[in-house]
Design a protein around this motif. Structure first.
Motif, PDB file in Angstrom:
ATOM      1  N   TYR A 152       0.657  -9.381  -1.547  1.00 41.26           N
ATOM      2  CA  TYR A 152       0.916  -7.597  -0.538  1.00 41.26           C
ATOM      3  C   TYR A 152       2.252  -8.857   0.504  1.00 41.26           C
ATOM      4  O   TYR A 152       2.645  -7.944   1.517  1.00 41.26           O
ATOM      5  CB  TYR A 152      -0.109  -7.301   0.282  1.00 41.26           C
ATOM      6  N   ALA A 156       5.504  -7.738   1.414  1.00 38.69           N
ATOM      7  CA  ALA A 156       6.019  -7.067   2.821  1.00 38.69           C
ATOM      8  C   ALA A 156       6.815  -7.722   3.740  1.00 38.69           C
ATOM      9  O   ALA A 156       7.163  -6.803   4.457  1.00 38.69           O
ATOM     10  CB  ALA A 156       4.551  -6.660   3.544  1.00 38.69           C
ATOM     11  N   GLY A 159      10.149  -6.510   2.318  1.00 39.24           N
ATOM     12  CA  GLY A 159      10.526  -5.318   2.304  1.00 39.24           C
ATOM     13  C   GLY A 159      11.030  -5.247   3.945  1.00 39.24           C
ATOM     14  O   GLY A 159      12.016  -4.213   3.655  1.00 39.24           O
ATOM     15  N   PHE A 198       8.049  -1.672   7.636  1.00 38.38           N
ATOM     16  CA  PHE A 198       7.148  -2.013   6.601  1.00 38.38           C
ATOM     17  C   PHE A 198       5.899  -1.981   6.879  1.00 38.38           C
ATOM     18  O   PHE A 198       5.126  -0.891   5.408  1.00 38.38           O
ATOM     19  CB  PHE A 198       7.745  -3.373   5.827  1.00 38.38           C
ATOM     20  N   GLN A 199       5.416  -2.984   7.710  1.00 40.31           N
ATOM     21  CA  GLN A 199       3.704  -2.407   6.506  1.00 40.31           C
ATOM     22  C   GLN A 199       2.748  -1.411   7.704  1.00 40.31           C
ATOM     23  O   GLN A 199       2.379  -0.044   6.358  1.00 40.31           O
ATOM     24  CB  GLN A 199       2.882  -3.286   8.513  1.00 40.31           C
ATOM     25  N   SER A 202       4.361   1.644   4.825  1.00 42.33           N
ATOM     26  CA  SER A 202       3.246   1.496   3.538  1.00 42.33           C
ATOM     27  C   SER A 202       2.281   2.280   3.684  1.00 42.33           C
ATOM     28  O   SER A 202       1.478   3.037   2.476  1.00 42.33           O
ATOM     29  CB  SER A 202       3.266   0.566   3.402  1.00 42.33           C
ATOM     30  N   LEU A 360       8.330  -1.543  -2.024  1.00 39.03           N
ATOM     31  CA  LEU A 360       7.819  -0.236  -1.183  1.00 39.03           C
ATOM     32  C   LEU A 360       6.758   0.015  -2.904  1.00 39.03           C
ATOM     33  O   LEU A 360       5.793  -0.191  -2.827  1.00 39.03           O
ATOM     34  CB  LEU A 360       8.250   0.653  -0.934  1.00 39.03           C
ATOM     35  N   SER A 361       7.923   0.052  -3.995  1.00 44.77           N
ATOM     36  CA  SER A 361       7.022   0.705  -4.985  1.00 44.77           C
ATOM     37  C   SER A 361       6.896  -0.340  -6.014  1.00 44.77           C
ATOM     38  O   SER A 361       4.951  -0.495  -6.066  1.00 44.77           O
ATOM     39  CB  SER A 361       8.008   1.149  -6.515  1.00 44.77           C
ATOM     40  N   ASN A 363       5.039  -3.653  -4.096  1.00 42.15           N
ATOM     41  CA  ASN A 363       4.199  -3.958  -3.588  1.00 42.15           C
ATOM     42  C   ASN A 363       2.458  -2.173  -3.698  1.00 42.15           C
ATOM     43  O   ASN A 363       2.189  -3.581  -2.882  1.00 42.15           O
ATOM     44  CB  ASN A 363       5.030  -4.032  -1.602  1.00 42.15           C
ATOM     45  N   LEU A 364       3.295  -1.787  -3.025  1.00 40.83           N
ATOM     46  CA  LEU A 364       2.362  -0.521  -3.625  1.00 40.83           C
ATOM     47  C   LEU A 364       0.940  -0.511  -4.824  1.00 40.83           C
ATOM     48  O   LEU A 364       0.035  -0.993  -4.784  1.00 40.83           O
ATOM     49  CB  LEU A 364       2.564   0.739  -3.343  1.00 40.83           C
ATOM     50  N   ALA A 393      -3.774  -4.590   3.005  1.00 38.00           N
ATOM     51  CA  ALA A 393      -2.509  -4.416   3.883  1.00 38.00           C
ATOM     52  C   ALA A 393      -2.733  -5.438   5.196  1.00 38.00           C
ATOM     53  O   ALA A 393      -2.062  -5.893   6.021  1.00 38.00           O
ATOM     54  CB  ALA A 393      -2.367  -3.780   4.029  1.00 38.00           C
TER      55      ALA A 393
END
Length: 489
Positions: A152, A156, A159, A198-199, A202, A360-361, A363-364, A393
């Motif tokens: 993650y 991130a 990202g 980014f963090q 999310s 984003l997708s 990492n999620l 996160a």
């Protein structure tokens, strides 16, 4: 002498502090429990997120799995993976050959490890109870939690670099922002701002159910595909060819080349091995086994063009700018430095947005939700997927992901080591479910600590599975220093 009326005192204290008379530690713990219906059970082994999912949530088909596995290739990291492979002494053609062989193994292991989740609609956390016991499952769960946190943070950071590109198109002063961090810190102020944004951005996505993310993932795949291919095509055209790296000859013996192929395969497989390990977390959403298998195949093989695009783009950038740029975000920043025109800013904005959507997708789903599912298995009464994802996160800051991208050698070592850790777990899950249990499970016994349950074993621990894992890790780590010595010599 003074008389003291305890009854009146008690009544008066309740009148003054009525709230304190109603609050107890048990009530506080009760309020902290995960949200659930009165008909749903919450215990040390069970909460709504760990139960087998119902038919109404089994909505993933071919394109959902193609998107889930495709976004792993359609990402900033995959575009840059060539830096790790070329550092081994391989050329572009050999690197792609190693990736192809690695993808064959990835598809095979992924499909085999999908069956427990696809058959009984349970996630990786519950599958660990099948293998290691209701208490011993903590071993496999904790390993996957650590990997989720590390990955993650890594994604991130990438990202955040996408946000750097986007923000740089708005402001030239941001593009050239002065670094206020000391040289000992392996990041700049500009990059840190992108990472922080980014963090933060999310977090709201964690409140969406994982199975509802498939449409967003598919859109991200389309955006990232056009964005990454556009970078490659533009560099190839203005350079007039694939660049010098493409024509480099390998100066390795046949034996050394074989070892490098093996190491390159381990780098690629190791990077995706955490996703293979917890495949049951997402195969339980499957509407059809056939669609799942085809989707995995399509997602992995039909996006293999991206690592090749990254390799050739780095080769072109070496000839154009005198430096190999492995990250597409670095290429966009170079373009902005050379030409800060409205047209270039517009192009880089949409490129940055396409990169951001995939990061984003990816990492999620692969790291945030996966970590949340695993943390829910550690403390089901108080942690569900949403809370666990947020914890993942927050903990990702601790791994200092910016240090992963200092040198290609460090990066490749980190990536390849993950496969060494989780592959024994994958092998044991597949063997136990298919060969030992013949695809048959008593689901209720996965949620009980009764000594009569199939998965209680010896005081809740299957010591044979744990000893088997330890033996495999011992054998692998004995050979690992030898392989690293051969690859570094």
């Amino acid at each position: 002498m003074f008389s003291f009326d305890t009854e009146k005192s008690s009544q008066s204290s309740e009148m003054i502090f009525p709230m304190y008379s109603e609050i107890s530690f048990a009530n506080i713990l009760k309020k902290l429990e995960v949200p659930h219906e009165s008909s749903q059970e919450v215990s040390i082994l069970q909460n709504p997120d760990l139960e087998p999912i119902g038919p109404e949530r089994r909505t993933w088909g071919l394109w959902s799995y193609a998107g889930y596995w495709g976004v792993l290739n359609l990402s900033v990291w995959t575009f840059s993976v060539g830096s790790s492979l070329l550092s081994l002494g391989l050329n572009i053609q050999q690197s792609m050959g190693a990736l192809t062989v690695g993808n064959i193994l990835i598809v095979l292991y992924t499909c085999l490890n999908s069956y427990p989740g696809e058959t009984y609609h349970i996630g990786y956390t519950v599958c660990q109870r099948m293998v290691f016991g209701v208490y011993g499952s903590a071993l496999g769960i904790l390993i996957r939690i650590i990997l989720s946190i590390v990955y993650y943070g890594s994604q991130a950071w990438l990202g955040g670099l996408c946000f750097v590109v986007i923000f740089s198109t708005f402001s030239e002063s941001y593009l050239n922002m002065e670094n206020t961090f000391p040289e000992s810190v392996a990041m700049t102020t500009r990059d840190f701002i992108g990472f922080l944004v980014f963090q933060v951005i999310s977090i709201p996505f964690f409140f969406i159910k994982p199975e509802k993310m498939n449409i967003f993932v598919n859109i991200s795949c389309i955006m990232a595909l056009f964005g990454l291919v556009s970078v490659f095509v533009y560099l190839y055209c203005i350079n007039g060819g694939p660049g010098p790296i493409y024509y480099e000859k390998v100066e390795l013996s046949a034996s050394e080349t074989g070892w490098m192929w093996l190491y390159a395969m381990s780098v690629w497989y190791g990077a995706l091995s955490p996703d293979i390990t917890n495949q049951s977390d997402f195969s339980r959403f499957s509407s059809s086994r056939k669609k799942l298998v085809i989707g995995v195949f399509v997602g992995i093989f039909f996006t293999e063009i991206i690592p090749l695009a990254g390799l050739i783009s780095a080769s072109c950038s070496l000839e154009l700018y005198g430096e190999s740029y492995w990250l597409p975000t670095d290429i966009c920043l170079q373009w902005l430095q050379d030409n800060y025109s409205p047209r270039m800013r517009c192009a880089c904005f949409f490129l940055g947005l396409s990169f951001l959507s995939s990061e984003l997708s990816l990492n999620l789903l692969s790291n945030g939700f996966a970590g949340g599912m695993d943390l829910a298995g550690v403390c089901p009464r108080y942690i569900n997927i949403v809370r666990g994802s947020i914890i993942t996160a927050l903990l990702s800051w601790c791994v200092q992901p910016w240090t992963f991208y200092n040198t290609s050698s460090t990066f490749s070592t980190v990536m390849s080591s993950f496969g060494v850790i989780v592959t024994p777990i994958i092998g044991i899950i597949v063997s136990d479910f298919t060969l030992v249990r013949r695809n048959r499970l008593r689901i209720n016994d996965l949620y009980t600590t009764s000594k009569d349950g199939d998965f209680y074993f010896t005081k809740g621990v299957n010591w044979r599975a744990i000893l088997c894992s330890l033996q495999l890790w011992f054998q692998v780590f004995q050979g690992w220093p030898l392989l690293q010595t051969l690859t570094s010599s």
